[in-house]
Design an enzyme around this catalytic site. Structure first.
Site, PDB file in Angstrom:
ATOM      1  N   MET A 235       0.859  -1.242  -0.062  1.00 38.01           N
ATOM      2  CA  MET A 235      -0.050  -0.102  -0.056  1.00 38.01           C
ATOM      3  C   MET A 235       0.982   1.085   0.124  1.00 38.01           C
ATOM      4  SD  MET A 235      -3.182  -1.030   0.065  1.00 38.01           S
ATOM      5  CE  MET A 235      -2.602  -2.103  -1.213  1.00 38.01           C
ATOM      6  N   HIS A 236       1.698   1.419  -1.327  1.00 42.94           N
ATOM      7  CA  HIS A 236       2.553   2.497  -1.103  1.00 42.94           C
ATOM      8  C   HIS A 236       2.205   3.741  -0.736  1.00 42.94           C
ATOM      9  CE1 HIS A 236       5.350  -0.350  -3.218  1.00 42.94           C
ATOM     10  NE2 HIS A 236       4.599  -0.604  -4.097  1.00 42.94           N
ATOM     11  N   ASP A 237       1.089   4.429  -1.222  1.00 49.06           N
ATOM     12  CA  ASP A 237       0.876   5.720  -1.220  1.00 49.06           C
ATOM     13  C   ASP A 237       0.202   6.000   0.202  1.00 49.06           C
ATOM     14  OD1 ASP A 237       1.970   6.311  -3.389  1.00 49.06           O
ATOM     15  OD2 ASP A 237       0.117   6.359  -4.758  1.00 49.06           O
TER      16      ASP A 237
END
Length: 317
Positions: A235-237
């Site tokens: 869930m990078h962002d």
């Protein structure tokens, strides 16, 4: 909003961007002043349409959306449709948005929003940093109105576009260099933590059964070409928002970080870890995260979203 964080979000949705926007638009601890779009995961026409799909889904027509840069400053543009789908948000058929962009380019909208604010704003950049670099180049007076910048991007431990370069920085390394050397208070939430902050298989099962927003996100995650439904999805962002709310869940180290703008290592973020070439630091770098706390927080965030407050579409076949 009392005790909320006033935010400008610069984004390129993108499936993990969509997860971040879902939190941003529904958590009252964020006061969203503006969302700007940029070419990144897909073209700026598509990233802009995707933001509007989400502001419509969450019935947030009050949030201003401005369209930004169509291409990087210098480097040729290449997208990540292989990861996010041709539309940028594959896996869910959103209703046709009724929300619209404002008739002002992103950089001018950012300038006007910053200068009109009575308080300093936090800028969160989760796509290529083209808009932000252009803002700083053309309107340096806005720096006094920026409290801090939190970026998703970079890596000290290897890349996901090349062996050394992370996608957002790789997409526009020249913009990243301008931002990193601006003198602003910048925190880099890069692959060093986002590849550890996986939404687990167990969490995704819980999410799918939670509510209509959970159903929407599960559809997107199933189409998301990063990670796997078994091992977990990065869930990078979303990490930028978790960091703003719970900085104690991250380990932060200060370094001077250079951005490589030419050659085979283009897009690499190189930290002067041994303090050999710089006497000062320019970036707060996240190096570790409490991944279990991240999973628990994300599920709680989505669980709080009332079905009655959204305008749903349907899962894609």
């Amino acid at each position: 909003m009392t005790n909320s964080i006033p935010v400008i979000l610069d984004t390129d949705p993108g499936i993990d961007d969509a997860a971040a926007i879902s939190v941003l638009l529904t958590d009252p601890r964020f006061d969203v002043r503006l969302i700007t779009t940029v070419a990144g995961n897909v073209s700026v026409a598509k990233t802009t349409k995707n933001v509007l799909k989400l502001t419509h889904f969450f019935q947030r027509a009050d949030v201003a959306v401005a369209r930004g840069a169509e291409k990087p400053l210098i480097k040729p543009y290449q997208d990540a449709a292989n990861i996010h789908g041709a539309s940028g948000m594959a896996g869910y058929d959103f209703a046709e948005p009724t929300t619209q962009i404002i008739q002002k380019p992103a950089v001018e909208a950012m300038r006007d929003t910053l200068l009109a604010s009575q308080e300093k704003l936090t800028v969160v950049a989760v796509g290529a940093y083209t808009n932000l670099a252009m803002l700083l180049q053309h309107y340096p007076e806005v720096q006094a109105k920026i409290d801090r910048v939190v970026v998703m991007g970079g890596s000290l431990s290897g890349g996901n576009m090349t062996s050394v370069a992370e996608f957002n920085v790789f997409t526009d390394p020249d913009a990243a260099k301008i931002v990193f050397e601006s003198g602003l208070d910048i925190t880099m939430i890069g692959l060093d933590v986002t590849l550890k902050a996986l939404l687990t298989a167990e969490s995704m099962v819980t999410l799918s059964q939670m509510n209509l927003t959970g159903e929407m996100l599960t559809g997107l995650f199933r189409a998301y070409g990063d990670g796997s439904m078994q091992a977990g999805k990065p869930m990078h962002d979303v990490n930028t928002l978790f960091y703003l709310l719970s900085p104690e869940k991250y380990t932060i180290k200060d370094y001077w970080v250079d951005v490589v703008t030419t050659g085979p290592a283009i897009g690499a973020t190189v930290a002067d870890i041994h303090a050999k070439t710089h006497q000062q630091t320019n970036i707060h770098v996240a190096t570790a995260i409490d991944a279990a706390a991240f999973n628990a927080w994300f599920l709680l965030e989505i669980a709080k979203i009332q079905d009655a407050a959204i305008a749903p579409g349907k899962l894609e076949n």
